[in-house]
Each structure stands twice: as structure tokens, then as C-alpha cells.
Design a protein around this motif. Structure first.
Motif, PDB file in Angstrom:
ATOM      1  N   ARG A 291     -49.474-100.855  27.052  1.00 31.76           N
ATOM      2  CA  ARG A 291     -50.206-100.339  28.225  1.00 31.76           C
ATOM      3  C   ARG A 291     -50.144 -98.819  28.312  1.00 31.76           C
ATOM      4  O   ARG A 291     -50.473 -98.241  29.344  1.00 31.76           O
ATOM      5  CB  ARG A 291     -49.597-100.939  29.509  1.00 31.76           C
ATOM      6  CG  ARG A 291     -49.653-102.477  29.542  1.00 31.76           C
ATOM      7  CD  ARG A 291     -51.012-102.985  29.918  1.00 31.76           C
ATOM      8  NE  ARG A 291     -51.150-104.418  29.685  1.00 31.76           N
ATOM      9  CZ  ARG A 291     -52.067-105.181  30.242  1.00 31.76           C
ATOM     10  NH1 ARG A 291     -52.943-104.664  31.076  1.00 31.76           N
ATOM     11  NH2 ARG A 291     -52.155-106.462  29.949  1.00 31.76           N
TER      12      ARG A 291
ATOM     13  N   VAL B 176     -51.532-107.099  22.507  1.00 34.41           N
ATOM     14  CA  VAL B 176     -51.435-107.357  21.074  1.00 34.41           C
ATOM     15  C   VAL B 176     -51.755-108.833  20.860  1.00 34.41           C
ATOM     16  O   VAL B 176     -51.620-109.622  21.796  1.00 34.41           O
ATOM     17  CB  VAL B 176     -50.014-107.027  20.535  1.00 34.41           C
ATOM     18  CG1 VAL B 176     -49.783-105.539  20.524  1.00 34.41           C
ATOM     19  CG2 VAL B 176     -48.916-107.764  21.290  1.00 34.41           C
TER      20      VAL B 176
ATOM     21  N   GLU C  48     -58.023-109.641  20.166  1.00 35.05           N
ATOM     22  CA  GLU C  48     -58.147-111.101  20.289  1.00 35.05           C
ATOM     23  C   GLU C  48     -57.738-111.768  18.967  1.00 35.05           C
ATOM     24  O   GLU C  48     -58.424-111.666  17.945  1.00 35.05           O
ATOM     25  CB  GLU C  48     -59.560-111.551  20.698  1.00 35.05           C
ATOM     26  CG  GLU C  48     -59.932-111.133  22.113  1.00 35.05           C
ATOM     27  CD  GLU C  48     -59.069-111.802  23.197  1.00 35.05           C
ATOM     28  OE1 GLU C  48     -58.608-112.928  22.996  1.00 35.05           O
ATOM     29  OE2 GLU C  48     -58.852-111.154  24.235  1.00 35.05           O
ATOM     30  N   SER C  49     -56.630-112.487  19.051  1.00 34.98           N
ATOM     31  CA  SER C  49     -56.031-113.070  17.846  1.00 34.98           C
ATOM     32  C   SER C  49     -57.028-113.895  17.021  1.00 34.98           C
ATOM     33  O   SER C  49     -57.051-113.805  15.793  1.00 34.98           O
ATOM     34  CB  SER C  49     -54.836-113.943  18.232  1.00 34.98           C
ATOM     35  OG  SER C  49     -55.219-114.942  19.169  1.00 34.98           O
TER      36      SER C  49
HETATM   37  N1  LIG Z   1     -56.413-113.840  24.181  1.00 38.73           N
HETATM   38  C1  LIG Z   1     -55.551-112.871  23.607  1.00 38.73           C
HETATM   39  C2  LIG Z   1     -54.235-112.881  24.348  1.00 38.73           C
HETATM   40  C3  LIG Z   1     -53.322-111.751  23.892  1.00 38.73           C
HETATM   41  C4  LIG Z   1     -52.038-111.721  24.683  1.00 38.73           C
HETATM   42  O1  LIG Z   1     -51.832-112.473  25.657  1.00 38.73           O
HETATM   43  N2  LIG Z   1     -51.148-110.841  24.247  1.00 38.73           N
HETATM   44  C5  LIG Z   1     -49.864-110.707  24.911  1.00 38.73           C
HETATM   45  C6  LIG Z   1     -48.752-111.036  23.910  1.00 38.73           C
HETATM   46  S1  LIG Z   1     -48.880-112.717  23.322  1.00 38.73           S
HETATM   47  C7  LIG Z   1     -49.680-109.270  25.336  1.00 38.73           C
HETATM   48  O2  LIG Z   1     -50.038-108.351  24.629  1.00 38.73           O
HETATM   49  N3  LIG Z   1     -49.118-109.054  26.528  1.00 38.73           N
HETATM   50  C8  LIG Z   1     -48.791-107.732  27.016  1.00 38.73           C
HETATM   51  C9  LIG Z   1     -49.584-107.348  28.202  1.00 38.73           C
HETATM   52  O3  LIG Z   1     -50.507-108.078  28.613  1.00 38.73           O
HETATM   53  O4  LIG Z   1     -49.258-106.298  28.736  1.00 38.73           O
HETATM   54  C10 LIG Z   1     -55.338-113.165  22.110  1.00 38.73           C
HETATM   55  O5  LIG Z   1     -55.530-114.319  21.699  1.00 38.73           O
HETATM   56  O6  LIG Z   1     -55.023-112.230  21.347  1.00 38.73           O
END
Ligand SMILES: N[C@@H](CCC(=O)N[C@@H](CS)C(=O)NCC(=O)O)C(=O)O
Length: 210
Positions: free
Chosen positions: A40, A53, A66-67
Motif C-alpha cells: 500500500r 500481491v 490478479e493471480s
Molecule cells: N483477486 C486477487 C486477490 C489478491 C489478494 O487478496 N492479495 C492479498 C494477499 S493474498 C493482498 O495483497 N493483501 C494485501 C492488501 O490487500 O493490502 C488475486 O487473485 O490476485
């Protein structure tokens, strides 16, 4: 060479690491500690305005978030990304299912129960829903896997990688898989795939976050 921004504990980031390892693609890994807000920062937000990420720098200043989009990009042109129209739609169907039905439940339970101190107490109101909906998703997968070895195209694809990431973490966050024998056999099949790496594995090319 690709640069992958990833948190080692993130299942979504693991999908990209698993696909890159399976395909033998070298890349630089930038470890982003999401719990310390590193996704962030103003600098990171210029790369991914959504502040999450995984994030792949596919070419200089070309970022893919997006993974599951990253999986399609990395695996494009290989057998992991089905080209046949109906097989591709099947893979997409399961990857959307993963994002809507599996990840928001098992992923959320994993995050709060395994990564956040006191998370169980903080999220006690949500846990019951995550368990109910997570089990429902596992039931859908069980039905499919009792008749098929993999999710799409009759062989291992990025749909399996997408679904594997959080399913293989389910038992760490209260889910009991004994009632899902086909899911357990599939988890083992994925782990037996050539090039498989575990979630804690990372490549040599590790660079410090900027
Ligand atoms: N839909 C997204 C979800 C990504 C996601 O939720 N990333 C989380 C880690 S698993 C993240 O970066 N969280 C930190 C935040 O939102 O600040 C994907 O599939 O990449």
C-alpha cells in the motif's frame, strides 16, 4: 526476465510461483510484506493501484495484477493454458469459481486464523460463514473430482494451480478434509506433478523491495 512481487505467505502469490516453477521460467522475486503495508505504499500503488500481491512485471513497466490473469499470461502457449475453446471456457469457469466461492472463504479463514495474531477472536462473527461456504465449495470440487483427475481439459492446467493454492491450506485453518477423498487424491496428484514446489520455496533471484 519477469519480476514477481509476492508475499511468501499469500496463496494467491503462490499460484504464480508454482506456475513459474512448473514451467522452469526464471524470474526475480520481490518479497512484499503485506502485513506491514508494503503493498500500500505510494510506490507500490503506482504499479498496482489495487494495492495487492501478486503482481507480475511482465515487461518493463507492464504490470499484471490478479493471480489468475497472471497464470494465463505466464502459461500462454503451453499445455497448462488450454487453447481449445470449450477447454479454455472450462478452465475459466473453475478459475472464476476459485475467486468467488473458494478463496473468499478458505483464503479468508487462512489469513485470519494462520497469519493474524488474535484473528480467530477478531473474526469470530465471520468464521461460521467462511466454514459453511468453504465446505460448500469443497463439495462442488469433490463432485467434479470423483469423476475427473483434473479440473479442465483432461490434464493438469492452470485451473488446478488456481484451486490448489488455498485448498492445500484448508487443513491449516480448521477445515477437515476426510469427507473429501477425491479432493485429497487430487491434492496429491498436483504435488506429484513435475516441477512442483511447496509454498515456502522461493527462487535464487531474490531482490529487496524498493
Ligand atoms: N483477486 C486477487 C486477490 C489478491 C489478494 O487478496 N492479495 C492479498 C494477499 S493474498 C493482498 O495483497 N493483501 C494485501 C492488501 O490487500 O493490502 C488475486 O487473485 O490476485
Amino acid at each position: 526476465m519477469y519480476t514477481l512481487y509476492s508475499d511468501q505467505r499469500s496463496g494467491n502469490s503462490y499460484k504464480a510461483r508454482l506456475a513459474l516453477a512448473r514451467l522452469g521460467i526464471p524470474y526475480r522475486l520481490v518479497e512484499i510484506n503485506i502485513l506491514q503495508g508494503e503493498s500500500r505504499t505510494p510506490e507500490f500503488l503506482t504499479k498496482n493501484p489495487n494495492g495487492q500481491v501478486p503482481l507480475l512485471e511482465a515487461a518493463p513497466d507492464r504490470y499484471i495484477a490478479e493471480s489468475n490473469a497472471i497464470l494465463w499470461y505466464i502459461a500462454g502457449g503451453t499445455t497448462l493454458a488450454p487453447e481449445d475453446r470449450i477447454d479454455r471456457a472450462d478452465a475459466l469457469q473453475w478459475m472464476f469459481f476459485e475467486q468467488h466461492s473458494l478463496e473468499p472463504n478458505i483464503g479468508a479463514a487462512y489469513f485470519w486464523l494462520c497469519l493474524i495474531k488474535g484473528g480467530r477472536e477478531l473474526q469470530s462473527h465471520a468464521l461460521e460463514d467462511w466454514m459453511e461456504n468453504g465446505y460448500r465449495a469443497l463439495g462442488v470440487m469433490e463432485t467434479h473430482l470423483s469423476k475427473h483427475d483434473f479440473f479442465a481439459a483432461g490434464h493438469f492446467t492452470i485451473a488446478d494451480i488456481a484451486l490448489y493454492a488455498y485448498t492445500h491450506l484448508a487443513e491449516r485453518c480448521d477445515f477437515e478434509l476426510t469427507r473429501y477423498p477425491a479432493v485429497r487424491r487430487w491434492l496429491q496428484r498436483v504435488a506429484d506433478e513435475p516441477g512442483y514446489v511447496a509454498m515456502d520455496w522461493h527462487p535464487e533471484q531474490l531482490v529487496a523491495a524498493r
